[in-house]
Design a protein around this motif. Structure first.
Motif, short mmCIF file in Angstrom:
data_model
loop_
_atom_site.label_atom_id
_atom_site.label_comp_id
_atom_site.label_asym_id
_atom_site.label_seq_id
_atom_site.Cartn_x
_atom_site.Cartn_y
_atom_site.Cartn_z
N LYS A 292 0.85 -1.20 0.00
CA LYS A 292 0.00 0.00 0.00
C LYS A 292 0.88 1.24 0.00
O LYS A 292 1.99 1.24 0.54
N ASP A 293 0.36 2.33 -0.58
CA ASP A 293 1.10 3.58 -0.53
C ASP A 293 0.75 4.31 0.77
O ASP A 293 0.05 3.78 1.64
N ALA A 294 1.24 5.55 0.91
CA ALA A 294 1.06 6.29 2.16
C ALA A 294 -0.41 6.59 2.44
O ALA A 294 -0.79 6.83 3.59
N GLN A 295 -1.25 6.57 1.41
CA GLN A 295 -2.68 6.81 1.58
C GLN A 295 -3.48 5.52 1.78
O GLN A 295 -4.70 5.55 1.84
N GLY A 296 -2.77 4.38 1.85
CA GLY A 296 -3.45 3.11 2.05
C GLY A 296 -3.99 2.48 0.78
O GLY A 296 -4.73 1.49 0.84
N ARG A 297 -3.62 3.02 -0.37
CA ARG A 297 -4.10 2.49 -1.65
C ARG A 297 -3.29 1.27 -2.05
O ARG A 297 -2.06 1.27 -1.98
N LEU A 298 -3.97 0.21 -2.50
CA LEU A 298 -3.30 -0.99 -3.00
C LEU A 298 -2.82 -0.71 -4.43
O LEU A 298 -3.36 -1.22 -5.41
N PHE A 299 -1.79 0.10 -4.53
CA PHE A 299 -1.40 0.63 -5.83
C PHE A 299 -0.77 -0.43 -6.73
O PHE A 299 -0.86 -0.32 -7.96
N VAL A 300 -0.12 -1.43 -6.15
CA VAL A 300 0.47 -2.49 -6.98
C VAL A 300 -0.63 -3.28 -7.68
O VAL A 300 -0.53 -3.58 -8.88
N GLN A 301 -1.67 -3.61 -6.95
CA GLN A 301 -2.79 -4.32 -7.56
C GLN A 301 -3.43 -3.47 -8.65
O GLN A 301 -3.77 -3.98 -9.72
N GLU A 302 -3.60 -2.18 -8.37
CA GLU A 302 -4.17 -1.28 -9.37
C GLU A 302 -3.28 -1.22 -10.61
O GLU A 302 -3.76 -1.28 -11.75
N MET A 303 -1.97 -1.12 -10.39
CA MET A 303 -1.03 -1.03 -11.50
C MET A 303 -1.07 -2.28 -12.37
O MET A 303 -1.17 -2.21 -13.61
N VAL A 304 -0.99 -3.45 -11.73
CA VAL A 304 -0.97 -4.71 -12.47
C VAL A 304 -2.28 -4.92 -13.22
O VAL A 304 -2.29 -5.29 -14.40
N ASN A 305 -3.39 -4.69 -12.55
CA ASN A 305 -4.70 -4.91 -13.19
C ASN A 305 -4.90 -3.99 -14.38
O ASN A 305 -5.45 -4.40 -15.41
N ARG A 306 -4.48 -2.74 -14.26
CA ARG A 306 -4.58 -1.82 -15.40
C ARG A 306 -3.65 -2.24 -16.54
O ARG A 306 -4.01 -2.14 -17.72
N ALA A 307 -2.45 -2.72 -16.18
CA ALA A 307 -1.49 -3.13 -17.19
C ALA A 307 -2.01 -4.30 -18.02
O ALA A 307 -1.78 -4.36 -19.24
N LEU A 308 -2.70 -5.24 -17.36
CA LEU A 308 -3.20 -6.41 -18.07
C LEU A 308 -4.24 -6.06 -19.12
O LEU A 308 -4.51 -6.85 -20.03
N GLU A 309 -4.83 -4.87 -19.02
CA GLU A 309 -5.84 -4.45 -19.99
C GLU A 309 -5.25 -3.72 -21.18
O GLU A 309 -5.96 -3.40 -22.14
N LEU A 310 -3.94 -3.44 -21.14
CA LEU A 310 -3.30 -2.70 -22.22
C LEU A 310 -3.16 -3.54 -23.49
O LEU A 310 -2.97 -4.75 -23.43
N LYS A 311 -3.22 -2.87 -24.61
CA LYS A 311 -2.91 -3.50 -25.88
C LYS A 311 -1.39 -3.44 -26.09
O LYS A 311 -0.71 -2.64 -25.44
N PRO A 312 -0.84 -4.26 -26.97
CA PRO A 312 0.61 -4.26 -27.19
C PRO A 312 1.13 -2.86 -27.51
O PRO A 312 0.61 -2.17 -28.38
N GLY A 313 2.17 -2.46 -26.77
CA GLY A 313 2.80 -1.16 -27.01
C GLY A 313 2.15 0.01 -26.28
O GLY A 313 2.72 1.10 -26.27
N GLU A 314 0.99 -0.18 -25.67
CA GLU A 314 0.34 0.91 -24.95
C GLU A 314 0.96 1.09 -23.57
O GLU A 314 1.60 0.18 -23.04
N SER A 315 0.73 2.26 -22.98
CA SER A 315 1.23 2.53 -21.62
C SER A 315 0.29 3.50 -20.93
O SER A 315 -0.56 4.13 -21.57
N PHE A 316 0.45 3.64 -19.63
CA PHE A 316 -0.32 4.62 -18.87
C PHE A 316 0.55 5.20 -17.77
O PHE A 316 1.55 4.60 -17.35
N LYS A 317 0.15 6.38 -17.28
CA LYS A 317 0.89 7.09 -16.24
C LYS A 317 0.19 6.87 -14.89
O LYS A 317 -1.03 6.87 -14.80
N MET A 318 1.01 6.74 -13.83
CA MET A 318 0.46 6.50 -12.50
C MET A 318 1.34 7.20 -11.47
O MET A 318 2.56 7.20 -11.57
N ARG A 319 0.68 7.81 -10.46
CA ARG A 319 1.40 8.47 -9.36
C ARG A 319 1.12 7.72 -8.06
O ARG A 319 -0.01 7.28 -7.82
N TYR A 320 2.14 7.60 -7.22
CA TYR A 320 1.97 6.93 -5.93
C TYR A 320 3.15 7.27 -5.03
O TYR A 320 4.21 7.72 -5.48
N ALA A 321 2.95 7.08 -3.73
CA ALA A 321 4.03 7.29 -2.76
C ALA A 321 4.76 5.96 -2.54
O ALA A 321 4.13 4.93 -2.33
#
Length: 373
Positions: A292-321
């Motif tokens: 979890k980050d400093a705000q208690g967000r399960l950011f790794v789970q969020e990051m991985v789950n969002r990544a699995l939805e990407l098409k080849p070559g796509e990317s997204f930006k994410m901020r976390y502590a």
């Protein structure tokens, strides 16, 4: 007009002139402050765009580097699999003897053992044995190693569920013996189907990267069928790849900004949320799925789950502590994340905001200097 009256009129003009200058000066300073504020905000946005562009470029470059190595290594693994299949067929193919043998089968994830009785697996008329001695000959797997130099393992299906037992291999464990007697379960400890076994049970060949014993391998697992077409085992080949090791080292050597770096997480199955490549390799293999980050967000789970939805070559930006070991407190990070599906790699290019925040500080200092000089 008297001299005193003339002086009063002159004083009025002077005061009027000074007041006009002050008013004009204040007006100009206000305009300058507004303009510098607009400039500062615009400059900050431009810096953020440049940072995002750089992170995206590094993410794309890393993705393409992994993809290039994957394409090359797949050719090698496919060749080795063809060799292994040819060696087995030339020796008479796989089938079972009427006799059974007892195995102490160990789950490769949980390390739990169970006794199972299975028919002896033969290649031609020769039993594969339960050979752990690396100096004793074993059919097929040793021949494959002598021909192409890669690793080879033969799996036997244990039950209707599809658990796959290693019954012959040229892979040597840390104890210096052949790594037989362990099995890949059909269902992982988290309750999800094992991707290797589920793919093979569908009659398909699994291809991907795996950590075997103590090294990284590019692998292929092919179904072994009986005359009726039922899957009775798997034939594995893999290449212990210095090139994958080179990719890992290249990724670990990249520094983004002052303290930023590239990391890789597993996306699915037993490596989900585990570090594949961490900063300086110090946390490789660690499970951070629940982090979890400093705000208690399960950011790794969020990051991985969002990544699995990407098409080849796509990317997204994410901020976390984030707080690395040895650091006193968390620091805000920005990461550009992409996903290389064939290897199940969630690739993050990350940088600390305070690394490029110095540019904002310089802008603010310049703004103050502009106002007061």
């Amino acid at each position: 007009m008297t001299i005193g009256g003339s002086r009063r009129i002159s004083t009025r003009f002077v005061l009027f002139g000074v007041g006009g200058v002050l008013a004009l000066t204040l007006t100009l300073m206000g305009v300058a402050a507004w303009q510098s504020g607009v400039f500062n905000a615009k400059a900050q946005r431009e810096v953020e765009k440049l940072v995002d562009s750089d992170l995206a470029h590094v993410a794309e470059t890393t993705y393409q580097m992994v993809a290039s190595q994957d394409a090359l290594l797949r050719q090698v693994v496919e060749h080795n699999l063809n060799v292994a299949r040819h060696v087995a067929q030339s020796a008479g193919g796989f089938h079972f003897a009427p006799e059974t043998v007892t195995w102490n089968a160990v789950n490769q994830f949980t390390k739990q053992a169970q006794q199972v009785n299975l028919p002896k697996m033969l290649v031609g008329g020769t039993w594969l044995g339960q050979q752990r001695d690396p100096n004793a000959p074993v059919p097929v797997v040793d021949r494959v190693k002598s021909l192409v130099g890669g690793t080879c393992t033969i799996f036997q299906r244990m039950n209707a569920q599809g658990d796959m037992l290693r019954v012959a291999t040229n892979v040597i464990g840390k104890d210096g013996k052949r790594a037989v007697g362990t099995y890949i379960p059909a269902v992982n400890p988290d309750g999800q189907p094992n991707p290797v076994v589920s793919t093979v049970l569908r009659g398909e060949t699994y291809r991907g990267v795996a950590f075997v014993v103590d090294s990284w391998y590019v692998t292929a697992y092919e179904p072994i069928r009986d005359p009726s077409g039922r899957v009775i085992g798997m034939l594995y080949t893999g290449v212990k790849t210095e090139s994958v090791d080179a990719v890992r080292k290249a990724i670990m050597n990249v520094r983004v900004g002052k303290d930023g770096y590239i990391f890789v997480l597993g996306g699915k199955g037993d490596q989900r949320g585990h570090y594949i490549i961490s900063k300086d390799g110090k946390r490789d293999g660690e499970n951070i799925w629940e982090a979890k980050d400093a705000q208690g967000r399960l950011f790794v789970q969020e990051m991985v789950n969002r990544a699995l939805e990407l098409k080849p070559g796509e990317s997204f930006k994410m901020r976390y502590a984030w707080q690395n070991e040895g650091e006193k407190q968390p620091r805000m990070k920005v990461a550009m994340v992409t996903y290389y599906a064939p290897w199940d790699w969630v690739i993050g290019v990350s940088a600390y905001e305070d690394d490029f925040g110095t540019a904002f500080l310089r802008l603010q200092q310049g703004r103050r200097q502009m106002l007061w000089t």
